[in-house]
Design a protein around this motif. Structure first.
Motif, PDB file in Angstrom:
ATOM      1  N   SER A  24       0.820  -1.217   0.000  1.00  0.00           N
ATOM      2  CA  SER A  24       0.000   0.000   0.000  1.00  0.00           C
ATOM      3  C   SER A  24       0.853   1.266   0.000  1.00  0.00           C
ATOM      4  CB  SER A  24      -0.911  -0.001   1.224  1.00  0.00           C
ATOM      5  OG  SER A  24      -0.129  -0.013   2.412  1.00  0.00           O
ATOM      6  N   HIS A  25       2.157   1.139  -0.141  1.00  0.00           N
ATOM      7  CA  HIS A  25       3.056   2.299  -0.125  1.00  0.00           C
ATOM      8  C   HIS A  25       2.718   3.232  -1.293  1.00  0.00           C
ATOM      9  CE1 HIS A  25       6.771   4.622  -0.353  1.00  0.00           C
ATOM     10  NE2 HIS A  25       7.033   4.209   0.881  1.00  0.00           N
ATOM     11  N   PRO A  26       2.730   4.537  -1.070  1.00  0.00           N
ATOM     12  CA  PRO A  26       2.415   5.484  -2.149  1.00  0.00           C
ATOM     13  C   PRO A  26       3.300   5.317  -3.389  1.00  0.00           C
ATOM     14  CG  PRO A  26       2.520   6.630  -0.043  1.00  0.00           C
ATOM     15  CD  PRO A  26       2.978   5.216   0.200  1.00  0.00           C
ATOM     16  N   ARG A  27       4.534   4.903  -3.210  1.00  0.00           N
ATOM     17  CA  ARG A  27       5.447   4.693  -4.342  1.00  0.00           C
ATOM     18  C   ARG A  27       4.912   3.582  -5.246  1.00  0.00           C
ATOM     19  NH1 ARG A  27      10.441   6.212  -5.419  1.00  0.00           N
ATOM     20  NH2 ARG A  27      10.561   7.323  -3.462  1.00  0.00           N
ATOM     21  N   VAL A  28       4.402   2.516  -4.660  1.00  0.00           N
ATOM     22  CA  VAL A  28       3.856   1.399  -5.433  1.00  0.00           C
ATOM     23  C   VAL A  28       2.590   1.842  -6.155  1.00  0.00           C
ATOM     24  CG1 VAL A  28       2.935  -0.954  -5.291  1.00  0.00           C
ATOM     25  CG2 VAL A  28       4.897  -0.295  -3.877  1.00  0.00           C
ATOM     26  N   GLU A  29       1.753   2.587  -5.453  1.00  0.00           N
ATOM     27  CA  GLU A  29       0.534   3.122  -6.075  1.00  0.00           C
ATOM     28  C   GLU A  29       0.884   4.028  -7.248  1.00  0.00           C
ATOM     29  OE1 GLU A  29      -3.366   3.949  -6.944  1.00  0.00           O
ATOM     30  OE2 GLU A  29      -2.700   2.494  -5.462  1.00  0.00           O
ATOM     31  N   ALA A  30       1.914   4.843  -7.074  1.00  0.00           N
ATOM     32  CA  ALA A  30       2.309   5.789  -8.119  1.00  0.00           C
ATOM     33  C   ALA A  30       2.809   5.069  -9.363  1.00  0.00           C
ATOM     34  CB  ALA A  30       3.377   6.740  -7.588  1.00  0.00           C
ATOM     35  N   GLY A  32       2.266   2.055 -10.247  1.00  0.00           N
ATOM     36  CA  GLY A  32       1.156   1.290 -10.820  1.00  0.00           C
ATOM     37  C   GLY A  32       0.239   2.169 -11.657  1.00  0.00           C
ATOM     38  N   SER A  33      -0.017   3.369 -11.172  1.00  0.00           N
ATOM     39  CA  SER A  33      -0.860   4.307 -11.924  1.00  0.00           C
ATOM     40  C   SER A  33      -0.186   4.755 -13.216  1.00  0.00           C
ATOM     41  CB  SER A  33      -1.184   5.529 -11.061  1.00  0.00           C
ATOM     42  OG  SER A  33      -1.980   5.146  -9.956  1.00  0.00           O
ATOM     43  N   VAL A  34       1.123   5.006 -13.141  1.00  0.00           N
ATOM     44  CA  VAL A  34       1.859   5.394 -14.346  1.00  0.00           C
ATOM     45  C   VAL A  34       1.860   4.246 -15.353  1.00  0.00           C
ATOM     46  CG1 VAL A  34       4.099   6.125 -15.259  1.00  0.00           C
ATOM     47  CG2 VAL A  34       3.260   7.092 -13.118  1.00  0.00           C
ATOM     48  N   ASP A  35       1.963   3.016 -14.860  1.00  0.00           N
ATOM     49  CA  ASP A  35       1.933   1.850 -15.734  1.00  0.00           C
ATOM     50  C   ASP A  35       0.574   1.724 -16.433  1.00  0.00           C
ATOM     51  OD1 ASP A  35       3.080  -0.538 -16.865  1.00  0.00           O
ATOM     52  OD2 ASP A  35       1.865  -1.700 -15.451  1.00  0.00           O
ATOM     53  N   GLU A  36      -0.502   1.982 -15.694  1.00  0.00           N
ATOM     54  CA  GLU A  36      -1.831   1.942 -16.305  1.00  0.00           C
ATOM     55  C   GLU A  36      -1.972   3.021 -17.381  1.00  0.00           C
ATOM     56  OE1 GLU A  36      -5.065   1.946 -13.511  1.00  0.00           O
ATOM     57  OE2 GLU A  36      -4.079   0.465 -12.245  1.00  0.00           O
ATOM     58  N   LEU A  37      -1.452   4.200 -17.106  1.00  0.00           N
ATOM     59  CA  LEU A  37      -1.465   5.268 -18.103  1.00  0.00           C
ATOM     60  C   LEU A  37      -0.687   4.853 -19.338  1.00  0.00           C
ATOM     61  CD1 LEU A  37      -1.897   8.147 -19.169  1.00  0.00           C
ATOM     62  CD2 LEU A  37       0.083   8.842 -17.777  1.00  0.00           C
ATOM     63  N   ASN A  38       0.468   4.246 -19.137  1.00  0.00           N
ATOM     64  CA  ASN A  38       1.295   3.797 -20.251  1.00  0.00           C
ATOM     65  C   ASN A  38       0.556   2.756 -21.094  1.00  0.00           C
ATOM     66  OD1 ASN A  38       3.567   3.848 -21.832  1.00  0.00           O
ATOM     67  ND2 ASN A  38       4.833   2.701 -20.407  1.00  0.00           N
ATOM     68  N   ALA A  39      -0.167   1.876 -20.447  1.00  0.00           N
ATOM     69  CA  ALA A  39      -0.939   0.865 -21.171  1.00  0.00           C
ATOM     70  C   ALA A  39      -2.053   1.515 -21.990  1.00  0.00           C
ATOM     71  CB  ALA A  39      -1.525  -0.152 -20.195  1.00  0.00           C
ATOM     72  N   ALA A  40      -2.735   2.493 -21.408  1.00  0.00           N
ATOM     73  CA  ALA A  40      -3.800   3.192 -22.137  1.00  0.00           C
ATOM     74  C   ALA A  40      -3.233   3.945 -23.343  1.00  0.00           C
ATOM     75  CB  ALA A  40      -4.539   4.149 -21.201  1.00  0.00           C
ATOM     76  N   LEU A  64       7.612   7.885 -19.704  1.00  0.00           N
ATOM     77  CA  LEU A  64       6.921   7.237 -18.593  1.00  0.00           C
ATOM     78  C   LEU A  64       7.698   6.029 -18.063  1.00  0.00           C
ATOM     79  CD1 LEU A  64       3.175   7.426 -19.708  1.00  0.00           C
ATOM     80  CD2 LEU A  64       4.348   8.788 -17.964  1.00  0.00           C
ATOM     81  N   VAL A  65       8.388   5.320 -18.940  1.00  0.00           N
ATOM     82  CA  VAL A  65       9.220   4.200 -18.496  1.00  0.00           C
ATOM     83  C   VAL A  65      10.317   4.714 -17.561  1.00  0.00           C
ATOM     84  CG1 VAL A  65      10.864   2.444 -19.261  1.00  0.00           C
ATOM     85  CG2 VAL A  65       8.689   2.712 -20.447  1.00  0.00           C
ATOM     86  N   LEU A  66      10.894   5.856 -17.876  1.00  0.00           N
ATOM     87  CA  LEU A  66      11.895   6.457 -16.989  1.00  0.00           C
ATOM     88  C   LEU A  66      11.285   6.814 -15.636  1.00  0.00           C
ATOM     89  CD1 LEU A  66      13.731   8.860 -19.468  1.00  0.00           C
ATOM     90  CD2 LEU A  66      14.441   6.574 -18.733  1.00  0.00           C
ATOM     91  N   VAL A  67      10.092   7.383 -15.669  1.00  0.00           N
ATOM     92  CA  VAL A  67       9.403   7.738 -14.426  1.00  0.00           C
ATOM     93  C   VAL A  67       9.146   6.484 -13.586  1.00  0.00           C
ATOM     94  CG1 VAL A  67       7.252   8.658 -13.460  1.00  0.00           C
ATOM     95  CG2 VAL A  67       8.342   9.812 -15.395  1.00  0.00           C
ATOM     96  N   MET A  68       8.656   5.419 -14.220  1.00  0.00           N
ATOM     97  CA  MET A  68       8.375   4.185 -13.478  1.00  0.00           C
ATOM     98  C   MET A  68       9.636   3.604 -12.862  1.00  0.00           C
ATOM     99  SD  MET A  68       5.368   2.192 -15.563  1.00  0.00           S
ATOM    100  CE  MET A  68       6.110   2.312 -17.179  1.00  0.00           C
ATOM    101  N   GLY A  69      10.726   3.621 -13.602  1.00  0.00           N
ATOM    102  CA  GLY A  69      11.977   3.093 -13.069  1.00  0.00           C
ATOM    103  C   GLY A  69      12.434   3.841 -11.845  1.00  0.00           C
ATOM    104  N   GLU A  70      12.331   5.148 -11.901  1.00  0.00           N
ATOM    105  CA  GLU A  70      12.747   5.950 -10.750  1.00  0.00           C
ATOM    106  C   GLU A  70      11.795   5.752  -9.577  1.00  0.00           C
ATOM    107  OE1 GLU A  70      13.913  10.537  -9.712  1.00  0.00           O
ATOM    108  OE2 GLU A  70      14.153   9.832 -11.771  1.00  0.00           O
TER     109      GLU A  70
END
Length: 96
Positions: A24-30, A32-40, A64-70
């Protein structure tokens, strides 16, 4: 076929460099949300007929891949992350 990690579910998930945080950590939520955006965006890119739009979306997806990695890297590991050749987002960048 078994799909298990053999470590049990302690309510945590792994970040880069074997750091563990709560699911439930905000980093994981973040990330995950960026990944969903990337998929859309991938779906939008796949369905458009316009090369300009496809190219623009692809550029955004690469960022977005760079953002997710960081996001998937604990702040204490960012120096190692950069040393390993991964890009760090420029905190001084200002969108225009």
């Amino acid at each position: 076929m078994s799909i298990v990690t053999r470590t049990g579910d302690t309510g945590t998930t792994g970040l880069m460099y074997n750091r563990r945080v709560h699911k439930s950590h905000p980093r994981v939520e973040a990330y995950g949300s960026v990944d969903e955006l990337n998929a859309a965006l991938g779906m939008a890119r796949a369905t458009t007929q316009h090369a300009f739009i496809q190219d623009s979306i692809l550029a955004i997806q690469k960022d977005l891949v760079l953002v997710m990695g960081e996001l998937a890297t604990h702040p204490g590991d960012l120096e190692r992350y950069e040393k390993d050749g991964f890009a760090i987002i420029d905190p001084t960048f200002t969108a225009r």
